[in-house]
Design a protein around this motif. Structure first.
Motif, short mmCIF file in Angstrom:
data_model
loop_
_atom_site.label_atom_id
_atom_site.label_comp_id
_atom_site.label_asym_id
_atom_site.label_seq_id
_atom_site.Cartn_x
_atom_site.Cartn_y
_atom_site.Cartn_z
N SER A 255 37.83 37.33 44.58
CA SER A 255 38.24 36.16 45.35
C SER A 255 37.57 36.14 46.72
CB SER A 255 39.76 36.15 45.54
OG SER A 255 40.43 36.07 44.31
N LEU B 267 43.01 26.37 46.25
CA LEU B 267 41.82 26.66 45.46
C LEU B 267 40.74 25.62 45.73
CD1 LEU B 267 40.39 28.26 43.20
CD2 LEU B 267 41.50 26.75 41.55
N THR C 159 36.09 33.26 43.13
CA THR C 159 37.02 32.14 43.18
C THR C 159 37.40 31.94 44.63
OG1 THR C 159 37.89 32.68 40.98
CG2 THR C 159 39.23 31.26 42.37
N TYR D 41 39.36 30.44 47.87
CA TYR D 41 40.63 29.91 48.35
C TYR D 41 40.54 29.63 49.84
CZ TYR D 41 42.58 31.62 43.95
OH TYR D 41 42.83 31.84 42.62
N LYS E 279 40.81 42.19 43.05
CA LYS E 279 42.28 42.28 43.08
C LYS E 279 42.78 43.72 43.25
CE LYS E 279 43.16 42.58 38.08
NZ LYS E 279 43.91 41.96 36.96
#
Length: 294
Positions: free
Chosen positions: A181, A214, A222, A224, A244
């Protein structure tokens, strides 16, 4: 496999308390105020935790911060003590915690303390062990690099290149390509939205766009958006690129009650949420950071 042990302290807290008077409901257009206030309390707790976790950007492995490096002058490093003596340098207190690599080192170390414009102390990039410097002696005249000393300016045409550097840092650390992320501030998000490389979230992900911030996908991340990203556009934002597995979070409601208002008509709501987070030494490599501004 090897184990990396650390102590996670659940030493953060966020409490809420509010009451709804039944009498006042008769004069309100909103007849179900309870649910709205409960949701607002939950959002405040979420923001507090986000601010806390995103503030752990200093727990990124040394050598995995992208920004404008400091390389002025030359240095010598003393064995065991890690005292760095500079020639022609202007060290600053803001360098504390940044990664440093001197010619002769095989890896990055970390600036432990700032003493003066010509002296700092460095240490191994570890928090779960007693501070030490194991990089050996380096004689005077050696070149060096202190990573991400100042924020780098990004534009919609250059930001993708820096994101690829974050991707490279994680890949070289053998971090999985999945579950990565990128958390950006609204200012950096505005730049990303203009970048042709960003794959926007599709309409079917509307709930995620609205509720979770998002933005889409770029460079294997990804993306955010969060108001809780550390920093500002004057001094620079710390943009986290993390797998993560980077951070472990523990949280719980230790006390949560709904009770009648004493001496009145209505309901009182109160709760206490405690939490803490930890990045063990073995997982510091699972994140990289971009120090930037627009």
């Amino acid at each position: 496999p090897t184990e990396s042990e650390g102590q996670l302290l659940v030493n953060q807290r966020k409490a809420f308390y509010f009451k709804i008077d039944d009498v006042n409901k008769w004069s309100m257009y909103v007849k179900n105020a309870d649910s709205t206030l409960i949701q607002n309390a939950g959002k405040q707790i979420q923001e507090a935790i986000d601010t806390y976790v995103l503030g752990l950007y200093g727990d990124v492995a040394s050598g995995q911060r992208i920004g404008t490096a400091y390389i002025t002058g030359t240095v010598a490093v003393a064995v065991t003590t890690g005292v760095v003596t500079g020639t022609g340098t202007t060290f600053t207190a803001s360098m504390t915690g940044k990664g440093i690599k001197v010619l002769g080192h095989t890896k990055y170390y970390r600036v432990k303390t700032y003493t003066s414009a010509t002296e700092i102390v460095i240490e191994d990039d570890k928090d779960d062990e007693i501070s030490a410097y194991t990089g050996g002696s380096i004689t005077a005249g050696a070149t060096y690099i202190i990573e991400a000393n100042t924020a780098i300016t990004v534009t919609n045409s250059t930001i993708y290149g820096y994101i690829l550097e974050l991707d490279r840092a994680l890949s070289e650390a053998k971090i999985p390509k999945t579950d990565r992320s990128l958390i950006v501030s609204p200012a950096i998000a505005s730049v990303l939205k203009k970048a042709s490389e960003l794959i926007p979230a599709v309409a079917t992900a509307y709930d995620d766009i609205v509720k979770k911030g998002l933005l889409g996908q770029i460079g294997g991340f990804t993306v955010y958006q969060s108001m809780q990203v550390a920093g500002d556009n004057t001094n620079g934002y710390w943009i986290l690129a993390a797998h993560k597995s980077w951070c472990t979070l523990a949280q719980a409601f230790t006390d949560s009650k709904i009770e009648d208002v004493v001496g009145g008509f209505g309901t009182a709501y109160k709760g206490l949420n405690v939490y803490g987070a930890k990045v063990v030494d073995g997982r510091r490599k699972a994140a990289a950071a971009l120090f930037c501004k627009i």
